[in-house]
Design an enzyme around this catalytic site. Structure first.
Site, PDB file in Angstrom:
ATOM      1  N   ALA A 179      12.882  -3.241   7.778  1.00  0.00           N
ATOM      2  CA  ALA A 179      11.933  -3.510   8.652  1.00  0.00           C
ATOM      3  C   ALA A 179      10.727  -2.416   8.962  1.00  0.00           C
ATOM      4  CB  ALA A 179      12.410  -3.833  10.114  1.00  0.00           C
ATOM      5  N   ASP A 180      11.453  -1.111   8.985  1.00  0.00           N
ATOM      6  CA  ASP A 180      10.446   0.085   9.057  1.00  0.00           C
ATOM      7  C   ASP A 180       9.545   0.158   7.693  1.00  0.00           C
ATOM      8  OD1 ASP A 180      11.120   1.109  11.378  1.00  0.00           O
ATOM      9  OD2 ASP A 180      12.908   2.377  10.705  1.00  0.00           O
ATOM     10  N   LEU A 181      10.418  -0.025   6.147  1.00  0.00           N
ATOM     11  CA  LEU A 181       9.558   0.247   5.220  1.00  0.00           C
ATOM     12  C   LEU A 181       8.311  -0.748   5.034  1.00  0.00           C
ATOM     13  CD1 LEU A 181      12.476   0.913   2.856  1.00  0.00           C
ATOM     14  CD2 LEU A 181      10.754   2.550   3.960  1.00  0.00           C
ATOM     15  N   GLY A 184       5.588  -0.071   7.319  1.00  0.00           N
ATOM     16  CA  GLY A 184       4.735   0.965   6.925  1.00  0.00           C
ATOM     17  C   GLY A 184       3.729   0.469   5.862  1.00  0.00           C
TER      18      GLY A 184
END
Length: 387
Positions: A179-181, A184
């Site tokens: 989810a973070d990647l 980004g």
């Protein structure tokens, strides 16, 4: 040779992963990235270890492998943004910047005069990307959001993991913070789109990006399956909801990943398995029928795959152009000749630790190839008058 974003200046007020991943990609592309960190402690992920990068004498640098994975190519400025002096430094840097990336809580930078509205008055062309768990608006806007909880809330864990009735069944998060990647990466594409708009009009803008929105957006075919078909997708382990056979198959000495994508490939697969009649069976001749009769077919295929080992199946299936692959551990990933040929592993110099391994950016530009100049910075490695 200059990268495609040479001349672009990025002020990076983010920490942890989503924001730093975005700004690392921008740095790979040639942008000059100024990472703003808390004095003394710096980005939280500096201390997310072990493992840590080790000095030449075997002691830890206190720069974690996690931090090193997301911050190469940047310059670090240790600035206290809660102080008037720190706020003045940031505002001075904004005058010459093209992009600001931040992931503070909603309204968190407003009290310091570092929110979009304040900085846009100083630099109307600034592209200001805010990354939060739930976005700048809505009933959850003020809640904190972290990757694991977003994977859960956004539906990913409901479709990841083995089926409930099987050993080891139940929800699983993905092995990296996807989810973070992905947030980004959406940030990178949004910033580049806004940069194109700015080049045409001179106008900057505020980008509001949420982890939860991102997670829902990249549910892709699973979301479409539900919205169009009406059935809530279930966990299928390694199996594909729309294609059969497309899953890990147990063989004599382990597992392989089989990825049969069409009827022609299925026919070839059956020939290699020594069971060409399966491809002619009306229950399995088309993908629709294979999906409908998934369990019976997979049981038949598994019995056949157990007759030989991994190397045998990889050799014979690959020779017939049936997509398949080994299920590699990370040591085998980086020993893979294709990964080595594509130069996905390289090294960068650390001031006290010598050469430190890095995973390359996968984008291969023909005219402006990526050049890697520096490892993730030591805290405060740049002076504020350098910007």
């Amino acid at each position: 040779m200059a990268g495609p974003l040479t001349g672009i200046k990025v002020l990076d007020l983010s920490r942890i992963l989503a924001g730093p991943w975005a700004t690392q990609v921008l740095a790979d592309y040639g942008a000059e990235v100024y990472k703003i960190e808390r004095p003394v402690s710096g980005d939280d992920t500096r201390h997310w270890g072990p493992p840590y990068v080790q000095n030449s004498d075997g002691t830890d640098t206190q720069e974690s492998a996690y931090y090193v994975a997301a911050n190469r190519g940047k310059q670090s400025f240790a600035i206290d943004i809660t102080s008037e002096q720190g706020q003045a430094q940031i505002k001075q840097m904004v005058l010459d910047a093209d992009i600001v990336v931040e992931n503070y809580k909603v309204g968190g930078l407003k009290k310091y005069g570092l929110d979009y509205d304040a900085l846009a008055q100083l630099n109307p062309g600034i592209i200001y990307c805010s990354i939060t768990g739930f976005g700048q608006t809505g009933p959850y806007a003020n809640k904190a959001g972290y990757d694991a909880m977003i994977q859960a809330m956004g539906g990913l864990m409901s479709i990841t993991g083995e089926q409930d009735q099987l050993p080891g069944g139940g929800p699983q998060k993905v092995g990296v913070a996807v989810a973070d990647l992905m947030t980004g990466m959406y940030a990178v594409s949004g910033i580049l789109a806004a940069l194109h708009h700015k080049n045409q009009t001179g106008e900057g803008q505020h980008i509001d990006l949420a982890l939860l929105d991102t997670q829902v957006a990249w549910l892709a075919n699973q979301a479409s399956n539900y919205l169009i078909g009406g059935d809530v997708p279930k966990r299928l382990g390694t199996a594909h909801p729309n294609i059969v056979p497309y899953q890990a198959m147990k063989v004599k000495n382990g597992h392989i990943m089989l990825a049969v994508g069409n009827d022609r490939q299925f026919k070839k697969c059956c020939q290699i398995l020594g069971a060409p009649e399966l491809a002619e069976d009306s229950d399995y001749a088309s993908n629709d029928q294979r999906v409908a009769n998934r369990d019976v077919l997979i049981n038949k295929l598994e019995a056949l795959f157990l007759c030989h080992d991994i190397d045998y199946w990889l050799e014979h299936l690959s020779a017939a152009h049936v997509p398949c692959g080994p299920i590699n551990t990370l040591d085998r990933v980086f020993e893979n000749p294709q990964i080595q040929h594509r130069q996905m592993l390289f090294e960068l110099e650390h001031p006290t630790a010598g050469k430190v391994p890095q995973v390359a950016n996968p984008v291969k530009f023909s005219a402006t190839p990526i050049e890697y100049h520096s490892l993730a910075p030591t805290l405060g490695n740049a002076s504020t008058n350098k910007a």
